[in-house]
Design a protein around this motif. Structure first.
Motif, PDB file in Angstrom:
ATOM      1  N   LYS A 273      88.409  13.385  47.498  1.00  0.00           N
ATOM      2  CA  LYS A 273      88.768  12.204  48.285  1.00  0.00           C
ATOM      3  C   LYS A 273      89.833  11.353  47.591  1.00  0.00           C
ATOM      4  CE  LYS A 273      84.524  10.818  48.693  1.00  0.00           C
ATOM      5  NZ  LYS A 273      83.637  11.870  48.234  1.00  0.00           N
ATOM      6  N   ALA A 275      89.743   7.876  47.873  1.00  0.00           N
ATOM      7  CA  ALA A 275      89.281   6.478  47.761  1.00  0.00           C
ATOM      8  C   ALA A 275      89.708   5.891  46.426  1.00  0.00           C
ATOM      9  CB  ALA A 275      87.764   6.427  47.885  1.00  0.00           C
ATOM     10  N   GLY A 276      90.267   4.712  46.495  1.00  0.00           N
ATOM     11  CA  GLY A 276      90.696   4.038  45.263  1.00  0.00           C
ATOM     12  C   GLY A 276      91.918   4.650  44.632  1.00  0.00           C
ATOM     13  N   HIS A 278      94.875   3.926  44.579  1.00  0.00           N
ATOM     14  CA  HIS A 278      95.881   3.036  43.985  1.00  0.00           C
ATOM     15  C   HIS A 278      95.640   2.805  42.485  1.00  0.00           C
ATOM     16  CE1 HIS A 278      92.495   0.577  45.216  1.00  0.00           C
ATOM     17  NE2 HIS A 278      92.854  -0.308  44.315  1.00  0.00           N
ATOM     18  N   HIS A 392      71.152  14.525  38.869  1.00  0.00           N
ATOM     19  CA  HIS A 392      71.158  13.087  38.574  1.00  0.00           C
ATOM     20  C   HIS A 392      69.879  12.740  37.820  1.00  0.00           C
ATOM     21  CE1 HIS A 392      74.678  12.087  40.981  1.00  0.00           C
ATOM     22  NE2 HIS A 392      74.258  13.029  41.812  1.00  0.00           N
ATOM     23  N   ASP A 563      88.485  -1.085  37.743  1.00  0.00           N
ATOM     24  CA  ASP A 563      88.184  -1.641  39.061  1.00  0.00           C
ATOM     25  C   ASP A 563      87.524  -3.014  39.030  1.00  0.00           C
ATOM     26  OD1 ASP A 563      85.861  -0.675  37.998  1.00  0.00           O
ATOM     27  OD2 ASP A 563      85.421   0.723  39.612  1.00  0.00           O
ATOM     28  N   ARG A 565      84.631  -4.204  38.893  1.00  0.00           N
ATOM     29  CA  ARG A 565      83.578  -4.397  39.908  1.00  0.00           C
ATOM     30  C   ARG A 565      82.653  -5.541  39.524  1.00  0.00           C
ATOM     31  NH1 ARG A 565      80.934   1.328  41.172  1.00  0.00           N
ATOM     32  NH2 ARG A 565      79.485  -0.004  42.314  1.00  0.00           N
ATOM     33  N   ASP A 567      79.184  -6.550  41.184  1.00  0.00           N
ATOM     34  CA  ASP A 567      78.135  -6.406  42.197  1.00  0.00           C
ATOM     35  C   ASP A 567      76.794  -6.249  41.485  1.00  0.00           C
ATOM     36  OD1 ASP A 567      78.089  -3.716  41.336  1.00  0.00           O
ATOM     37  OD2 ASP A 567      79.583  -3.152  42.824  1.00  0.00           O
TER      38      ASP A 567
ATOM     39  N   GLU B 137      87.037  -7.296  47.476  1.00  0.00           N
ATOM     40  CA  GLU B 137      86.375  -6.003  47.281  1.00  0.00           C
ATOM     41  C   GLU B 137      85.969  -5.401  48.622  1.00  0.00           C
ATOM     42  OE1 GLU B 137      83.733  -5.853  43.498  1.00  0.00           O
ATOM     43  OE2 GLU B 137      83.636  -7.887  44.265  1.00  0.00           O
ATOM     44  N   VAL B 141      89.209  -0.171  51.100  1.00  0.00           N
ATOM     45  CA  VAL B 141      88.581   0.897  51.889  1.00  0.00           C
ATOM     46  C   VAL B 141      87.331   1.403  51.179  1.00  0.00           C
ATOM     47  CG1 VAL B 141      88.921   3.206  52.832  1.00  0.00           C
ATOM     48  CG2 VAL B 141      90.785   1.550  52.837  1.00  0.00           C
ATOM     49  N   ASP B 143      84.468   3.960  50.218  1.00  0.00           N
ATOM     50  CA  ASP B 143      84.207   5.388  50.120  1.00  0.00           C
ATOM     51  C   ASP B 143      82.751   5.633  50.486  1.00  0.00           C
ATOM     52  OD1 ASP B 143      83.819   7.938  49.400  1.00  0.00           O
ATOM     53  OD2 ASP B 143      84.378   7.710  47.305  1.00  0.00           O
ATOM     54  N   HIS B 145      80.922   8.282  50.252  1.00  0.00           N
ATOM     55  CA  HIS B 145      80.127   9.085  49.314  1.00  0.00           C
ATOM     56  C   HIS B 145      80.103   8.370  47.985  1.00  0.00           C
ATOM     57  CE1 HIS B 145      79.911  12.426  52.058  1.00  0.00           C
ATOM     58  NE2 HIS B 145      81.155  12.134  52.353  1.00  0.00           N
ATOM     59  N   GLU B 147      78.272   8.769  45.271  1.00  0.00           N
ATOM     60  CA  GLU B 147      77.834   9.356  44.016  1.00  0.00           C
ATOM     61  C   GLU B 147      78.960  10.000  43.211  1.00  0.00           C
ATOM     62  OE1 GLU B 147      76.514  13.756  45.588  1.00  0.00           O
ATOM     63  OE2 GLU B 147      74.995  12.299  45.043  1.00  0.00           O
ATOM     64  N   ALA B 155      85.932   5.749  41.996  1.00  0.00           N
ATOM     65  CA  ALA B 155      86.552   5.072  43.117  1.00  0.00           C
ATOM     66  C   ALA B 155      86.544   3.576  42.862  1.00  0.00           C
ATOM     67  CB  ALA B 155      85.780   5.386  44.379  1.00  0.00           C
ATOM     68  N   THR B 156      87.546   2.906  43.336  1.00  0.00           N
ATOM     69  CA  THR B 156      87.609   1.473  43.075  1.00  0.00           C
ATOM     70  C   THR B 156      87.055   0.666  44.232  1.00  0.00           C
ATOM     71  OG1 THR B 156      89.802   1.457  43.956  1.00  0.00           O
ATOM     72  CG2 THR B 156      89.589   1.614  41.564  1.00  0.00           C
ATOM     73  N   ALA B 157      86.822   1.325  45.344  1.00  0.00           N
ATOM     74  CA  ALA B 157      86.322   0.585  46.492  1.00  0.00           C
ATOM     75  C   ALA B 157      84.914   0.073  46.214  1.00  0.00           C
ATOM     76  CB  ALA B 157      86.293   1.495  47.699  1.00  0.00           C
ATOM     77  N   LEU B 158      84.529  -0.925  46.970  1.00  0.00           N
ATOM     78  CA  LEU B 158      83.172  -1.449  46.850  1.00  0.00           C
ATOM     79  C   LEU B 158      82.189  -0.320  47.146  1.00  0.00           C
ATOM     80  CD1 LEU B 158      81.209  -3.911  46.755  1.00  0.00           C
ATOM     81  CD2 LEU B 158      81.475  -3.955  49.230  1.00  0.00           C
ATOM     82  N   GLU B 159      81.276  -0.127  46.256  1.00  0.00           N
ATOM     83  CA  GLU B 159      80.322   0.956  46.468  1.00  0.00           C
ATOM     84  C   GLU B 159      78.928   0.371  46.535  1.00  0.00           C
ATOM     85  OE1 GLU B 159      81.284   3.337  43.196  1.00  0.00           O
ATOM     86  OE2 GLU B 159      83.082   4.115  44.137  1.00  0.00           O
TER      87      GLU B 159
END
Lengths: 640, 373
Positions: A273, A275-276, A278, A392, A563, A565, A567, B137, B141, B143, B145, B147, B155-159
Motif C-alpha cells: 500500500k 498509505a503515508g 509522503h 503477533h 509521523d 503520532r 493517540d 491527523e 488518508v 490506512d 489495514h 497491522e 504508515a503515517t496516517a491515523l491508525e
C-alpha cells in the motif's frame, strides 16, 4: 611565525632577516611572503621537509564497541557507566545507525502488545526521554545531535566518528587489536582492548576475526520453525531507501532522473500500500540471495532508481491527486539495512523460543515486535505482500545472553541484528528497541569481564546473576526475572509507606518488578501531590545512594518516528506521569536532614548520591510531575 | 419542544435510555443557556444553546444541544444537525438526527445501521483515542489495514483500531466526540449544581455515584454553605468512603473553626486508618488555632495506632502542641512497645520539656538502644 603576524609586521622583519629584496611597504603580495622554513609547519607539511604527522596511532581501552546505532550506544554507555574505559567506533559522521538522519528508519520497540506498548526501559528509555526534552519537533537531524550529546557527555566514554573497524588482529582465539580507519583524518588506529563488542550490523570486525556466522534462511527442519521455508536458502531481507516530501501549497512538477526505474504497480499485491507515502515507503526494498554485503552498492543504485520510479508513479500516474502539491524534500542515499551476517553464539534463538516464550535462566533482554519477515525479492517481486506478519505476540519474549557472544572468538560479543539467531527470529528481534536492550546487556557484561578478569562465556556461566542484577538496577527489564539484589538495603527496611495512596502499595516498591506487567500492579501511587515515601530500618545503616524508578507510562510509545503520532498508543510529548521535582531527606539523631534536591528531573531512573551517612530512616518528598495529578513509583533502592 | 423530541428519528441505538424527561408528566421546564465552547477542530470558540430539562421539583434531569455533524474545512461535506443528550452529571446518553437525515462517510458512502450503533459506542467512551487525536491527523488518508506497520517507516496516517472508529467517518467521530466529551461536561455539572436546592444537594452527597458528591461539594463551597446539617452528612460519607476524604477536607477547611474541629475530631475518633491519617494531615496544615485541650484528647489514642499514624500525630503535637504534659504522659508508654514506634516516640520526647523522672526514662531507653537510634 604565523602568517598573520608576518603581514602585520610588514617588511621590517623581512628586511631584518635579509631574505628578500626590499619592496615598497604599501603593497605586499603573496609572492612576497617569507617563511621561517624551520617553523612553518603548515607550509612544509606538504613537502615533508619538517616531517609529516604520524598516520598510525595505537590506543588502549577496557572495552571497544563497534557501531554507533541504538545497540552500540547502549553497549558503550553501559560499559562506561559500569566502570570500563570505553571507546565507541562509528563509521558514519552521525550516531543512530538506521535511525540516524542519514536513513530515518523509525526507532520502534515493543510498540503494540494487545493494543498497548510494553516499552523498553534502561538506557534506551533515557535516550528517548532526552529526545522528548531536546527534540520535541522530532527532527531526525536534531535527533543525531541528541544522541551525540547523550554519548559525549559520558565521562568514561570516547567517541570516534567517521571511523571504521576494518580488521581484527588475532592472538589465538582472542581479538588482540582492531584496526580502524578514520576517513576524515587518514589515521589508521590500532585499538587494543580486552573485550570487543560488534554492534555494527554487518559485523566486519567480527567476520575478520574468524567468528562463525551464517546468512540466509534456515529450512523448517533445523529449528522446527513453522514460518521458515521448507529448504534452507540464501535469501536475506533487503535494505530500504526512504524519502520525505513537503506540501508546497501549489502544484509541483516532477520529472524522474536518468537512473529512475519505471514503476507501474501492475500486479502489485493488495497489501503493498501507499498509505503515508509522503514520508517514505518501506517496501522500496532490495535484498539478496547471495552476498548481500558485496551487492550493497549495486542495490543502493537500484534503490535510488526504484525510489524515483515509485515517486514518478505517485506524481505522474494520475492515481494520487493528493500528491499534486507535494515535492521531494529529502531523499535518502544510504539504504537502511535489515539483514546480513548473524554470528553464532553458544545458543541460536529461533522462532519457537519466541512464540512459545521459552524461559532462559540467562535472559538479559526482551522483544515483542511481530515476526515481520519481508518478502523474498522485495520490490522486485511485487506480487507478494511486502512483508509476512507471521505472528503477533501477546506477551514479550526473552532473549538469552548465550546468543550475544561468539562461540569461537572468546573476547567478542554482539548486539543488534547480527546476534546468534535464525532468520525468522531476526524478523522480530531486529527492531531497534530490542537491539538496544541487547546492547545494554553486553556493555554491562563487558564491564563485568574487566572487573572479574573473565571472558564473556564465563560471565554467562559464573556471573549471570551479577549481570542480571546490575541490569535491573540500571533500569533494564527482564521478563519473569524480578530483581533480588542482596546489597539493596530497601529490601531490609522494617517499614515502607507512602503519605497517601490512591492505588498500589508502597511495599510493592521492593518486590523486584519495576513495571506493572502480567496483569499485576507493582506500583505505589499517591493521592495528590505533594507526597512522601518513607523507609524505616530497625538498626542504623550506612547509606550513600538512593535510587527510584518513577512512572513514564510504558504502555504508550515515545519512540523516534517521522509521523509524530499522538493517540492512545503513541505520545509525542514529555510523559505527564514523569516525576519532575523531589528531594531526599534522612533522619540523623532524630532530625531530618536534606541529602539532595532535584528540580527538573528528566529520567525514569532517578539517582541520589551523597556522602555516606548513618541513618535509620529516609524520606522522599515528591512535589511535582509533568502534569499528572498523582505521582507513581515502581521501585526504591538504597545502597551503602 | 417535548413534541419535537418525540418525533425525532429514533436511531438504531442499542440502548434507549428511557430518561425521565421523555415522559411528559415529569419534565416541566426547559431552560436555555447560551454557552461558549472550544472545540479542538475549530479555530475560535463556538456559541451553542445548551437546553437544561428540569422536572417538576426543579431538579435538572437532562441536557441537550444541537451541533453540526462534521467540521468541514473545504465545504464539500454534507452537514446535518445532531442533537446530543446528556444526563444531569454530563454523562452522554444518546444522539438523534433530524427526521430523515443520515450521516455520511468519506466518498459519499452512507452510514450503515451498524455504523450508527458504533458511533454511539464511540461517543460513550470517555477514553476514546479521539481524546488525543489532532484534526490534521484525521485529515490524512487512513490506512484501513492497521497491522502492516513496518519497522522501517510505518504508515503515517491515523491508525485506530476498528473498534474505536467508524471507518471512513473519522472526521465525524472526531467532531462529535469532542462535542460530547469536551468542556460541556463540566459546564453541565456546574449548571446542575447551580439549579438544585439545598435539599437536593443533601441527596447528592449520599448518592452512590461519587460525581454527585463532587458536584455538591463544589456547589456548597460556591454557596459558602457550611451548615451543621451538611457537615454531618459529609462526615458520614467520609467515614464510609476513604477516597472522598481529600475532597471532604477541602470543603471542611472552609467551615467555621468549631465545625471544622468537630468534623476532624469525629472523623479521627470514629474513622479507621485513612480517616486518622487524613485528619491528622489536615490538622497539621490548618491555619485555624487549635487548643491544647483539643489536641491533648487526640493523644489518648497513641496506643491504638500503627507507626505511620503515631509518627504523623507526633509531628502534629511537636508542631502545634509542644511540651504538653498530657501528650508526654500518653507518649511515654510507647517506649516499651514496638521498637520502631518506641524510637519515634523517643525522638519526640527528646525534644520535649520533661520532668526528671521522665528524663530518666528516656535516658534509660537511649542506653538500651543507642546502637539502633
Amino acid at each position: 611565525m604565523k602568517r598573520r603576524e608576518f603581514f602585520k609586521k610588514g617588511t621590517t622583519a623581512a628586511v631584518a632577516a635579509g631574505v628578500i629584496p626590499l619592496v615598497t611597504a604599501s603593497c605586499v603580495g603573496a609572492k612576497d611572503m617569507v617563511y621561517d622554513r624551520k617553523q612553518d609547519k603548515w607550509f612544509d607539511l606538504g613537502t615533508g621537509k619538517t616531517g609529516s604527522n604520524s598516520r598510525k596511532k595505537t590506543v588502549a581501552y577496557d572495552v571497544a564497541v563497534i557501531g554507533g546505532g541504538a545497540a552500540g550506544i547502549c553497549a558503550a554507555v553501559a560499559a562506561a557507566r559500569n566502570g570500563s574505559k570505553t571507546v565507541l567506533i562509528q563509521d558514519r559522521p552521525v550516531l543512530g545507525g538506521n535511525a540516524s538522519s542519514e536513513m530515518r528508519v523509525h526507532l520502534n520497540g515493543v510498540n503494540n502488545i494487545k493494543g498497548k506498548a510494553e516499552r523498553e526501559t534502561g538506557i534506551i528509555e533515557e535516550i528517548l526521554l532526552h529526545n522528548r526534552f531536546e527534540n520535541e519537533q522530532e527532527s531526525f537531524p536534531v535527533w543525531d545531535h541528541v544522541l551525540y550529546d547523550f554519548v559525549v557527555r559520558e565521562p568514561n566514554l570516547t567517541l570516534m566518528l567517521n571511523t571504521q573497524a576494518i580488521e581484527a588482529v588475532m592472538d589465538g582465539d582472542k581479538i588482540k587489536s582492531a584496526l580502524c580507519w578514520q576517513a576524515t583524518t587518514e589515521i589508521l588506529f590500532t585499538i587494543n582492548a580486552p573485550v570487543y563488542i560488534d554492534c555494527s550490523g554487518d559485523g566486519l570486525l567480527a567476520a575478520t576475526s574468524g567468528a562463525e556466522y551464517r546468512t540466509g534462511r534456515e529450512g523448517k527442519a533445523e529449528f522446527n520453525e513453522k514460518f521458515a521455508p521448507d529448504e534452507p536458502d540464501g535469501w536475506q531481507m533487503g535494505a530500504t531507501l526512504l524519502m520525505s516530501s513537503k506540501d508546497m501549497g501549489k502544484p509541483m512538477k516532477y520529472s524522474p532522473p536518468s537512473y529512475a526505474i519505471k514503476y507501474t504497480h501492475e500486479g502489485g499485491h493488495k497489501r503493498r500500500k501507499f498509505a503515508g507515502f509522503h514520508e517514505g515507503i518501506w517496501w522500496i526494498e532490495v535484498g539478496s540471495d547471495d552476498d548481500i554485503i558485496a551487492d550493497f552498492e549495486e542495490n543502493r543504485h537500484k534503490l535510488m532508481g526504484y525510489l524515483h520510479g515509485v515517486w514518478d508513479y505517485i506524481k505522474n500516474s494520475g492515481k494520487f491527486p493528493e500528491a499534486e502539491n507535494l515535492a521531494l524534500d529529502w531523499v535518502g542515499s544510504l539504504p537502511g539495512r535489515r539483514e546480513s551476517r548473524r554470528f553464532i553464539g553458544d545458543y541460536i534463538v529461533s522462532e519457537k523460543d519466541m512464540t512459545e516464550h521459552k524461559h532462559f535462566d540467562d535472559a538479559v533482554a526482551f522483544g515483542g515486535w511481530s515476526l515481520d519477515e519481508h518478502n523474498p525479492g522485495g520490490i522486485e517481486n511485487i506480487s507478494e505482500p511486502p512483508s509476512y506478519f507471521h505472528y503477533h505476540f501477546e506477551e514479550v519474549y526473552q532473549f538469552p545472553f548465550r546468543s550475544l557472544y561468539s562461540k569461537n572468538v572468546s573476547n567478542l560479543m554482539f548486539a543488534g541484528r547480527n546476534v546468534s539467531q535464525t532468520h525468522i527470529a531476526l524478523s522480530s528481534s531486529r527492531i531497534m528497541g530490542t537491539c538496544a536492550l541487547m546492547g545494554q546487556a553486553v556493555g554491562t557484561a563487558a564491564a563485568i569481564c574487566n572487573k572479574k578478569n573473565v571472558l564473556p562465556r564465563e560471565v554467562g556461566q559464573k556471573y549471570i546473576k551479577n549481570l542480571q542484577e546490575q541490569m535491573l538496577r540500571d533500569d533494564a527489564f527482564i521478563p519473569k526475572r524480578p530483581a533480588n539484589d542482596p546489597n539493596d538495603l530497601a529490601r531490609k527496611a522494617s517499614l515502607i509507606f507512602g503519605s497517601t495512596t490512591s492505588s498500589g502499595d508502597a511495599k510493592k516498591l521492593i518486590n523486584g518488578f519495576s513495571r506493572d506487567i502480567d496483569g499485576k500492579n507493582n506500583h505505589w501511587q499517591s493521592d495528590g501531590l505533594s507526597a512522601d515515601l518513607q523507609l524505616e530500618w530497625e538498626s542504623s545503616i550506612s547509606l550513600s545512594y538512593v535510587e527510584l524508578k518513577c512512572d513514564t507510562n510504558l504502555q504508550r510509545n515515545i519512540m523516534m518516528r517521522k509521523d509524530s503520532r499522538n493517540d492512545e498508543l503513541y505520545f509525542n510529548g514529555i510523559p505527564n506521569e514523569l516525576l519532575k521535582s523531589l528531594s531526599l531527606e534522612a533522619r540523623v539523631n532524630g532530625k531530618w536532614i536534606k541529602l539532595g534536591v532535584i528540580e527538573e528531573n528528566r529520567t525514569r531512573l532517578i539517582k541520589f548520591k551523597f556522602d555516606t551517612i548513618k541513618t535509620t530512616a529516609v524520606r522522599i518528598k515528591m512535589t511535582e510531575t509533568y502534569g499528572a495529578e498523582n505521582v507513581k513509583l515502581f521501585e526504591v533502592r538504597c545502597y551503602a | 419542544m417535548i413534541n419535537s423530541l418525540k418525533i425525532t428519528l429514533s436511531l438504531l441505538l442499542p440502548l434507549w435510555f428511557l430518561i425521565s424527561f421523555q415522559t411528559k408528566s415529569m419534565a416541566v421546564k426547559n431552560i436555555n443557556h447560551k454557552i461558549v465552547l472550544k472545540h479542538p477542530g475549530e479555530d475560535i470558540p463556538v456559541e451553542v444553546t445548551l437546553v437544561e430539562v428540569q422536572d417538576s421539583d426543579g431538579l435538572p434531569i437532562a441536557y441537550f444541544t444541537d451541533v453540526e455533524s462534521v467540521i468541514c474545512l473545504e465545504q464539500v461535506c454534507k452537514i446535518v444537525s445532531v442533537r446530543i443528550y446528556w444526563n444531569n452529571i454530563g454523562v452522554y446518553q444518546k444522539y438523534e438526527l433530524e427526521n430523515g437525515a443520515t450521516l455520511e462517510k468519506y466518498e459519499d458512502d452512507l452510514f450503515d445501521p451498524e455504523d450508527y450503533k458504533k458511533l454511539h459506542t464511540i461517543l460513550a467512551n470517555i477514553d476514546s483515542p479521539y481524546k488525543e487525536v489532532y484534526l490534521d491527523e484525521i485529515l490524512t488518508v487512513v490506512d484501513e489495514h492497521t497491522e502492516d506497520i513496518d519497522a522501517v517507516s510505518g504508515a503515517t496516517a491515523l491508525e485506530l483500531d476498528e473498534k474505536d472508529t467508524v471507518p471512513g467517518a473519522a472526521l465525524t467521530c472526531f467532531t462529535l466526540w469532542h462535542w460530547v466529551n469536551g468542556d460541556i461536561v463540566s459546564i453541565i455539572k456546574n449548571k446542575t449544581g447551580e439549579s438544585v436546592s439545598n435539599k437536593q444537594l443533601q441527596q447528592f452527597l449520599v448518592d452512590e455515584n461519587e460525581t454527585y458528591f463532587y458536584i455538591a461539594i463544589a456547589e456548597l463551597q460556591k454557596r459558602k454553605n457550611y451548615s451543621k446539617e451538611f457537615i454531618d452528612t459529609i462526615i458520614k460519607r467520609g467515614l464510609k468512603d476513604d477516597f472522598l476524604l481529600r475532597t471532604a477536607f477541602n470543603y471542611l477547611k472552609g467551615a467555621s473553626v468549631e465545625n471544622y474541629l468537630y468534623a476532624a475530631e469525629t472523623l479521627f475518633f470514629k474513622g479507621s486508618r485513612e480517616q486518622k491519617l487524613t485528619t491528622t494531615r489536615s490538622l497539621i496544615n490548618t491555619d485555624y488555632k487549635v487548643s491544647k485541650g483539643y489536641l491533648n484528647n487526640f493523644s489518648t489514642q497513641f496506643s491504638k495506632l500503627d507507626y505511620q499514624e503515631v509518627s504523623l500525630l507526633l509531628e502534629l503535637m511537636q508542631d502545634k502542641n509542644p511540651n504538653s504534659k498530657v501528650v508526654i504522659e500518653n507518649v511515654l508508654p510507647l517506649l516499651s512497645g514496638d521498637f520502631i514506634i518506641a524510637r519515634r516516640a523517643y525522638w519526640f520526647l527528646n525534644n520535649e520539656t520533661l520532668t526528671t523522672k521522665q528524663e530518666r526514662e528516656i535516658k534509660c531507653f537511649y542506653k538500651k538502644h543507642k546502637d539502633k537510634l
